[in-house]
Scaffold this motif. Structure first.
Motif, short mmCIF file in Angstrom:
data_model
loop_
_atom_site.label_atom_id
_atom_site.label_comp_id
_atom_site.label_asym_id
_atom_site.label_seq_id
_atom_site.Cartn_x
_atom_site.Cartn_y
_atom_site.Cartn_z
N UNK A 92 1.09 -1.12 0.09
CA UNK A 92 -0.30 0.10 0.04
C UNK A 92 0.91 1.23 0.05
N UNK A 93 0.22 2.42 0.49
CA UNK A 93 1.10 3.67 0.27
C UNK A 93 2.46 3.71 1.17
N UNK A 94 2.61 2.88 1.92
CA UNK A 94 3.64 2.67 3.13
C UNK A 94 4.66 1.43 2.62
N UNK A 95 4.15 0.92 1.66
CA UNK A 95 5.06 -0.32 1.24
C UNK A 95 4.39 -1.60 1.83
N UNK A 96 5.39 -2.61 2.03
CA UNK A 96 5.12 -4.11 2.59
C UNK A 96 4.63 -3.91 4.01
N UNK A 97 3.28 -4.22 4.35
CA UNK A 97 2.86 -4.45 5.82
C UNK A 97 3.41 -5.65 6.57
N UNK A 98 4.09 -5.20 7.39
CA UNK A 98 4.80 -6.38 8.27
C UNK A 98 3.61 -7.38 9.04
N UNK A 99 2.51 -6.75 9.22
CA UNK A 99 1.55 -7.68 9.93
C UNK A 99 0.42 -8.18 8.95
N UNK A 100 0.84 -8.24 7.66
CA UNK A 100 -0.21 -8.98 6.86
C UNK A 100 -0.69 -10.26 7.28
N UNK A 101 -1.97 -10.64 7.12
CA UNK A 101 -2.42 -12.01 7.74
C UNK A 101 -2.11 -13.25 6.90
N UNK A 102 -0.66 -13.46 6.75
CA UNK A 102 -0.38 -14.77 6.10
C UNK A 102 0.52 -15.72 6.84
N UNK A 103 0.94 -16.94 6.66
CA UNK A 103 1.69 -17.64 7.53
C UNK A 103 3.10 -17.07 7.27
N UNK A 104 3.79 -17.18 8.52
CA UNK A 104 5.08 -16.43 8.82
C UNK A 104 5.96 -16.77 7.91
N UNK A 105 6.80 -15.96 7.23
CA UNK A 105 8.11 -16.20 6.30
C UNK A 105 9.37 -16.61 6.74
N UNK A 106 10.02 -16.99 5.84
CA UNK A 106 11.47 -17.32 6.51
C UNK A 106 12.42 -16.24 5.75
N UNK A 107 11.97 -15.70 4.74
CA UNK A 107 12.62 -14.60 4.10
C UNK A 107 11.62 -13.65 3.29
N UNK A 108 11.91 -12.37 3.56
CA UNK A 108 11.19 -11.26 2.99
C UNK A 108 11.76 -10.55 1.80
N UNK A 109 11.25 -10.38 0.75
CA UNK A 109 12.07 -9.49 -0.37
C UNK A 109 11.62 -8.19 -0.25
N UNK A 110 12.26 -7.09 -0.52
CA UNK A 110 11.82 -5.88 -0.26
C UNK A 110 12.64 -4.79 -1.02
N UNK A 111 11.56 -3.92 -1.68
CA UNK A 111 12.48 -2.90 -2.40
C UNK A 111 12.01 -1.52 -1.61
N UNK A 112 12.87 -1.24 -0.25
CA UNK A 112 12.33 -0.30 0.73
C UNK A 112 12.42 1.09 0.38
N UNK A 113 13.50 1.47 -0.61
CA UNK A 113 13.82 2.90 -0.91
C UNK A 113 12.75 3.50 -2.00
N UNK A 114 12.55 2.51 -2.80
CA UNK A 114 11.54 3.08 -4.05
C UNK A 114 11.14 1.53 -4.44
N UNK A 115 9.84 1.29 -4.17
CA UNK A 115 9.13 0.00 -4.22
C UNK A 115 9.03 -0.11 -5.98
N UNK A 116 9.31 -1.28 -6.22
CA UNK A 116 9.26 -1.76 -7.73
C UNK A 116 8.14 -2.35 -7.98
N UNK A 117 7.12 -2.02 -8.66
CA UNK A 117 7.26 -0.99 -9.70
C UNK A 117 6.68 0.42 -9.12
N UNK A 118 6.03 0.21 -7.90
CA UNK A 118 5.12 1.64 -7.83
C UNK A 118 5.83 2.79 -7.35
#
Ligand code: PLP
Length: 478
Positions: free
Chosen positions: A238-264
């Motif tokens: 969403x407008x703040x990027x990837x939500x850490x509390x999204x309601x899905x089973x816990x990940x082992x690894x998270x891929x992020x483009x934090x400075x400039x979300x690709x592609x938005x």
């Protein structure tokens, strides 16, 4: 049968040609075990060879174990071939070699994932390429020549972790410009971000491990996680990027483009950065920070890297010279938590050893002598102007093509009315304009139609011309 026919072109002596032809006939089953060969006199006359040549060939084959020669009785094929022997052109018996069917499970996933590649020409509006015409070629050539003269540097094997001078230059640059906290000993120089992602998957993921990936997101990363057999969870941004509390089973690894979300194009907000780091610490998960184009922010400075806030060694920071210098340089870097350095360096030795020495040495000089910062400053100015030109040129299309607000980058995401992307893209292609797909960057069901329009490699005139061509799509879009 002309026994010499198969090897006549091979540029071999006549004896050698005969040896090879007979050997091949025996291995291929045309001459079977126990079969008697013509006498050397007969074969010599049939083939127009001297008898000495045929005798010598028979002698060789006897010595190699293909023939048995009995004085007075003749020469006999001695080779007993195993009945289930795989031949050169087929796979294991009963299973013709058909490609994917012969692959490992991992191999099949790689093949089915389709891989990923980038556009090789800078045509409007291919996405993601820096302006190669504006690169300081003469200066690069000078540095290159200096290193060539200083041979033998660049001719022997190098450090698998990367050229030391380059690692120092990268660490200094990242600490000063991107807010990282790293030492050159944590830097691993690689040939591309893609190679970095591949290494990460190899070393940190087992089959079935869960990976969260931004939705929409970078296909180059998603393809790698899928190929590793990971369970891929596309998590909408969403407008703040990837939500850490999204309601899905816990990940082992998270891929992020934090400075400039690709592609938005939005940045991961500070509260979310802190929440991600806390979650990574609590749950022992890995955060992969792909900082692929943060050098090109036009509205103020980009947010400092997530890595700089990490005190628990959970962030793997990834950067590339594909955008800041040029893609065919094939140099990128990973900044690793201390504990991961040794295994990553070892794994890297199994891939390609290390990137070519000379480009690393030249890049190190380019950075150390201040050319890198100067080049980035210039490109930032150039690309900022081009983004403005593109936004202005697209205004007549804004009824149906809506650009996403984005503080920087080399391309602009713009949305289209639902269900229109394929038809409009075809119509644009007929006018000679490429319009990379936005919907292709979604893995889940709610794909947004749109385009990802690259502008950084185009002059203002080229941008205006291509945008004008798109204007004639107005009636298709309504
Ligand atoms: C999100 C993202 N990461 C990384 C890259 C760069 O990849 P590489 O270093 O493999 O050229 C790109 C290129 O388009 C990208 O879009």
């Amino acid at each position: 049968m002309n026994l010499l026919a198969p090897v006549q072109e091979a540029g071999l002596g006549r004896r050698e040609q005969l040896v090879q032809a007979l050997r091949r006939a025996m291995l291929g089953g045309q001459l079977s075990s126990g079969e008697q060969l013509p006498s050397s006199r007969v074969l010599a006359s049939d083939l127009g060879l001297s008898r000495v040549t045929v005798e010598a060939a028979y002698g060789r084959l006897e010595a190699e174990g293909y023939l048995q020669r009995n004085v007075g009785r003749g020469s006999f094929v001695k080779l007993d071939l195993p009945t289930s022997r795989p031949s050169a052109s087929r796979g294991p018996v009963g299973k013709p070699l058909t490609g994917p069917a012969e692959l490992s499970r991992r191999g099949q996933r790689i093949h089915e994932g389709g891989g990923c590649s980038d556009p090789q020409i800078a045509q409007a509006f291919a996405a993601g390429s820096p302006d190669l015409r504006a690169f300081p070629h003469a200066l690069w050539r000078q540095l290159w020549t200096r290193h060539l003269r200083a041979a033998p540097l660049g001719m022997g094997y190098g450090d698998p972790q990367g050229h030391e001078g380059l690692r120092e230059a990268i660490a200094a640059y990242l600490n000063a410009s991107r807010g990282l906290h790293c030492r050159p000993e944590q830097v691993l120089v690689l040939s591309s971000s893609q190679q970095a992602l591949q290494l990460i998957a190899h070393l940190l993921l087992d089959e079935g491990d869960r990976v969260w990936q931004e939705e929409p997101g970078y296909r180059g990363a998603a393809t790698v996680w899928a190929a590793a057999g990971a369970e891929l969870q596309a998590v909408p941004v969403d407008a703040e990027g990837l939500p850490p509390n999204a309601p899905y089973a816990a990940p082992k690894l998270v891929y992020l483009t934090p400075s400039h979300q690709y592609p938005c194009g939005m940045a991961l907000s500070l509260p979310r950065r802190l929440a991600w780091l806390e979650r990574a610490k609590q749950e022992g998960l890995w955060l992969v920070e792909d900082d692929y184009d943060s050098e090109f922010h036009y509205d103020g400075r980009p947010m400092p890297a997530l890595q700089g806030l990490d005190h628990n060694g959970r962030v793997l920071y990834l950067g590339t010279f594909s955008k800041t210098l040029f893609p065919s340089l094939r140099l990128a870097y990973l900044v690793l938590p201390e504990t991961l350095v040794a295994p990553f360096v070892v794994a890297r030795t199994l891939m390609d050893g290390h990137p070519a020495q000379l480009p690393q040495a030249v890049t190190a000089d380019f950075m150390r002598q201040g050319h890198f910062s100067a080049h980035l400053r210039l490109m930032r100015q150039l690309y900022a102007e081009r983004r403005e030109v593109l936004l202005e040129a697209l205004q007549p299309l804004n009824a149906w093509l809506k650009p996403h607000p984005s503080p920087g980058g080399l391309q602009l995401a713009a949305t289209l009315p639902p269900g229109q992307e394929a038809r409009l893209s075809r119509a644009a292609a007929e006018r000679g304009v490429l319009t990379p797909s936005l919907s292709a960057l979604y893995r889940g069901s709610a794909a947004q139609d749109g385009w990802l329009l690259g502008y950084s490699a185009l002059t203002p005139a080229e941008i205006r011309l291509a945008a004008q061509s798109l204007q004639s799509l107005n009636r298709h879009a309504s």
